[in-house]
Write a protein that holds these residues in place. Structure first.
Motif, PDB file in Angstrom:
ATOM      1  N   LYS A  14       0.847  -1.189   0.000  1.00 28.14           N
ATOM      2  CA  LYS A  14       0.000   0.000   0.000  1.00 28.14           C
ATOM      3  C   LYS A  14       0.885   1.242   0.000  1.00 28.14           C
ATOM      4  CE  LYS A  14      -4.242  -1.764   0.532  1.00 28.14           C
ATOM      5  NZ  LYS A  14      -5.392  -1.449  -0.339  1.00 28.14           N
ATOM      6  N   GLY A  15       0.486   2.251  -0.737  1.00 20.17           N
ATOM      7  CA  GLY A  15       1.237   3.488  -0.764  1.00 20.17           C
ATOM      8  C   GLY A  15       2.486   3.369  -1.626  1.00 20.17           C
ATOM      9  N   GLY A  16       3.458   4.195  -1.337  1.00 17.24           N
ATOM     10  CA  GLY A  16       4.695   4.172  -2.092  1.00 17.24           C
ATOM     11  C   GLY A  16       4.659   5.078  -3.315  1.00 17.24           C
ATOM     12  N   LEU A  17       5.753   5.027  -4.077  1.00 18.64           N
ATOM     13  CA  LEU A  17       5.906   5.906  -5.223  1.00 18.64           C
ATOM     14  C   LEU A  17       4.873   5.666  -6.321  1.00 18.64           C
ATOM     15  CD1 LEU A  17       9.803   5.861  -5.580  1.00 18.64           C
ATOM     16  CD2 LEU A  17       8.382   7.703  -4.673  1.00 18.64           C
ATOM     17  N   ARG A  18       4.368   4.435  -6.419  1.00 15.94           N
ATOM     18  CA  ARG A  18       3.444   4.134  -7.510  1.00 15.94           C
ATOM     19  C   ARG A  18       2.111   4.867  -7.370  1.00 15.94           C
ATOM     20  NH1 ARG A  18       1.988  -2.160  -5.992  1.00 15.94           N
ATOM     21  NH2 ARG A  18       1.362  -1.787  -3.835  1.00 15.94           N
ATOM     22  N   THR A  19       1.808   5.394  -6.185  1.00 18.02           N
ATOM     23  CA  THR A  19       0.562   6.149  -6.017  1.00 18.02           C
ATOM     24  C   THR A  19       0.702   7.603  -6.457  1.00 18.02           C
ATOM     25  OG1 THR A  19       1.116   6.790  -3.737  1.00 18.02           O
ATOM     26  CG2 THR A  19      -0.088   4.718  -4.044  1.00 18.02           C
ATOM     27  N   GLY A 156      -0.808  12.792  -0.073  1.00 15.83           N
ATOM     28  CA  GLY A 156       0.329  12.258  -0.817  1.00 15.83           C
ATOM     29  C   GLY A 156       1.484  11.905   0.096  1.00 15.83           C
ATOM     30  N   ALA A 157       1.735  12.747   1.103  1.00 11.24           N
ATOM     31  CA  ALA A 157       2.815  12.461   2.054  1.00 11.24           C
ATOM     32  C   ALA A 157       2.513  11.195   2.857  1.00 11.24           C
ATOM     33  CB  ALA A 157       3.013  13.649   2.985  1.00 11.24           C
TER      34      ALA A 157
END
Length: 580
Positions: A14-19, A156-157
């Motif tokens: 969940k999350g990470g750069l791909r979002t 985003g953070a």
């Protein structure tokens, strides 16, 4: 095995750069759509709804105030009830609904009074239904803006907050840089490309493109839903401050001495605060334990947080009160910016060609404000800071308060220059026989208006960053979100005041059958007088600023503590929404 662990840190389930693409595209398209509507809106209201320039300016001021003011509601709803994902999603949908309604007002003749004024000899003007539909679009877009803007960047953070990853801070910094770069580009595209489409292809297409972009924004954000980290809502710090104020008011008649530190309620966390500060002593009652059995639960928590607050909450409230006077000195700059919508009427009557076959749209001149703001920030950071820091001994060259004062002076200069330029434009229009034709072109280049836009952009850049650093130097680190909320209110209140000012000046200057300063026929009106009034108010505000400076003790202007503050907090004004 080590490679797999490292990959998991950068690409978690969940999350990470791909979002990031989903969040960045959502915010970018939302800004292009929203900011693309504002510059030309005064022309649309005057043309399609038969409004006077003053009425249209007042409505736009209220719209801006509502959009910025609702950011506080969005922050509270996000923190305390729905969470950031739901708030951003709902806000995006609200904005889309508002844009579709606005688009329909241009597409369906029955929803505006343009066809009435164009084809009928007897026209009763805008009907209540038409006005209700128009205002409903503004309300939906304001709700959307109030929900999306304060939550999108922090959402985003959230996707990158992985404390166990030592590279986390670098990723977060990269995200903020990318986020602000994308919003800056989006704003420039909005005031150039979208405005050009409106001027070139009409309102049906000019409103349709932002609606389509907003639809794509909603779709992109929702597509990424399975990948997002969705932080659950918790108690809002804003609610905590309100509880402290209510508790102090409820206990206003108590006379129990506040001397023993054991009588104060603390949060069950480590804190350096043991006793309340001496200023604003009336607020100390909010954290005073009068009856432990009544005020506390068996686990030591407050039985009623609206009657007993923690010492930390009280001190946070005091910190907020301390910065209010200095914060209020910045209102006038946003008043100047909000009433600048009248400049569209001015540049529309002037030669806007920069090449023989290319003409800048009248509403796109605000791009010079953005360009000046961007150039100044880079110039100050890269050139002036190293030079000034050698003489002042301050890491940022000048103290936050000094920069705020300089910004106020530059804003006053911008308004004075606006008045001088308009007096020249109006005199030429009358000399050329255009007194009764406000749409006639004056033999004068619109480039005369670039310096005043540039000065106002520089004023905002100098003052805004100084104000943000001042807030972060005096407010506790836990109140970063409050600083963001104050910035939103700092743009909402001036918008409302500007709307009232426009209405008041229009009414007073038109008494006795005289032509209003803010007449729709700007060649008969006196916009130059109005700008002189703003210049005078800006000068009065500067004297108020000087008086406020005297009220702060030495070391409380954010300069003496600035060195360790920048090291500890890194001046996280990136968490603040940039002004429009």
């Amino acid at each position: 095995m080590g490679t797999e662990t490292q990959a998991e840190e950068y690409y978690p389930r969940k999350g990470g750069l791909r979002t990031m693409p989903f969040i960045i595209v959502n915010e970018s398209f939302e800004r292009i759509a929203s900011y693309g509507l504002s510059p030309n809106m005064i022309i649309y209201l005057m043309t399609y709804y038969q409004m006077s320039a003053a009425t249209a300016g007042s409505i736009l001021g209220i719209w801006s105030a509502l959009s910025n003011g609702l950011a506080i509601v969005g922050a509270i709803v996000s923190d305390s009830y729905l969470g950031r994902f739901s708030v951003v999603a709902h806000g995006s949908i609200f904005t889309l609904i508002g844009m579709i309604i606005l688009w329909l007002t241009a597409m369906i003749p029955q929803l505006n009074s343009f066809s009435c004024s164009q084809f009928q000899h007897v026209c009763n003007g805008t009907t209540a239904v038409q006005l209700a539909v128009l205002l409903s679009s503004f309300v939906f877009m304001s709700l959307g803006t109030g929900f999306v803007r304060p939550c999108s960047i922090i959402f985003g953070a959230d996707q990158l907050e992985r404390k166990e990853n030592p590279e986390n801070q670098r990723l977060v910094d990269s995200y903020f840089n990318l986020y602000y770069a994308s919003t800056g580009i989006s704003t420039i595209l909005a005031v150039t490309t979208i405005v050009y489409i409106q001027d070139r292809y009409g309102w049906q297409v000019g409103f349709g493109v932002p609606a389509i972009l907003m639809f794509l924004s909603v779709i992109m954000f929702l597509i990424g839903s399975p990948l997002y980290i969705k932080v659950k809502a918790k108690e809002s710090l804003l609610i905590g401050l309100l509880q402290a104020a209510v508790a102090a008011f409820r206990k206003r008649n108590t006379s129990i001495p506040l001397t023993d530190s054991d009588d104060y309620y603390h949060l069950p966390i480590e804190s350096e605060i043991s006793t309340p500060s001496n200023d604003f002593r009336c607020l100390n009652r909010a954290c005073m334990i009068q009856d432990p059995q009544r005020d506390l639960n068996p686990d030591g928590s407050a039985s009623n947080p609206w009657n007993l607050c923690s010492l930390e909450q009280v001190e946070s409230l005091k910190a907020l009160i301390r910065v209010l006077p200095m914060w209020s000195t910045g209102f006038i700059i946003f008043v100047d910016m909000n009433v600048f919508s009248f400049s569209v009427l001015q540049t529309k009557t002037m030669d806007r060609h920069i090449f023989p076959h290319f003409e800048i749209p009248a509403a796109s001149f605000s791009v010079f404000l953005i360009i000046a703001l961007t150039i100044w920030l880079s110039f100050y950071d890269r050139v002036l800071v190293p030079l000034l820091s050698k003489y002042t001994g301050l890491p940022r060259g000048l103290s936050p308060v000094s920069r705020m004062g300089i910004g106020l002076i530059v804003s006053c200069m911008s308004m004075a220059l606006s008045a001088i330029t308009e007096s020249i434009r109006r005199r030429r229009a009358i000399e050329e026989g255009h007194e009764d034709d406000p749409s006639a072109l004056v033999n004068m280049s619109a480039m005369w208006f670039v310096p005043q836009y540039a000065l106002l952009g520089v004023a905002e850049a100098i003052h805004a960053v100084g104000q943000i650093e001042f807030l972060y130097s005096l407010l506790p680190k836990s109140m970063s979100s409050i600083a963001s909320a104050m910035y939103n209110i700092g743009t909402a209140v001036p918008s409302l005041f500007g709307s009232i000012l426009v209405s008041g000046v229009d009414w007073l200057s038109s008494t006795g059958g005289k032509t209003s300063w803010l007449s729709s026929n700007i060649n008969r009106g006196h916009l130059d007088y109005f700008y002189w009034l703003l210049s005078f108010l800006s000068l009065l505000n500067f004297f108020y600023f000087l008086a406020v400076c005297r009220c702060y003790e030495p070391g409380n202007d954010g300069s003496s503590r600035f060195s360790h503050v920048t090291e500890e907090k890194q001046c996280n004004y990136r968490l603040l929404p940039e002004s429009s």
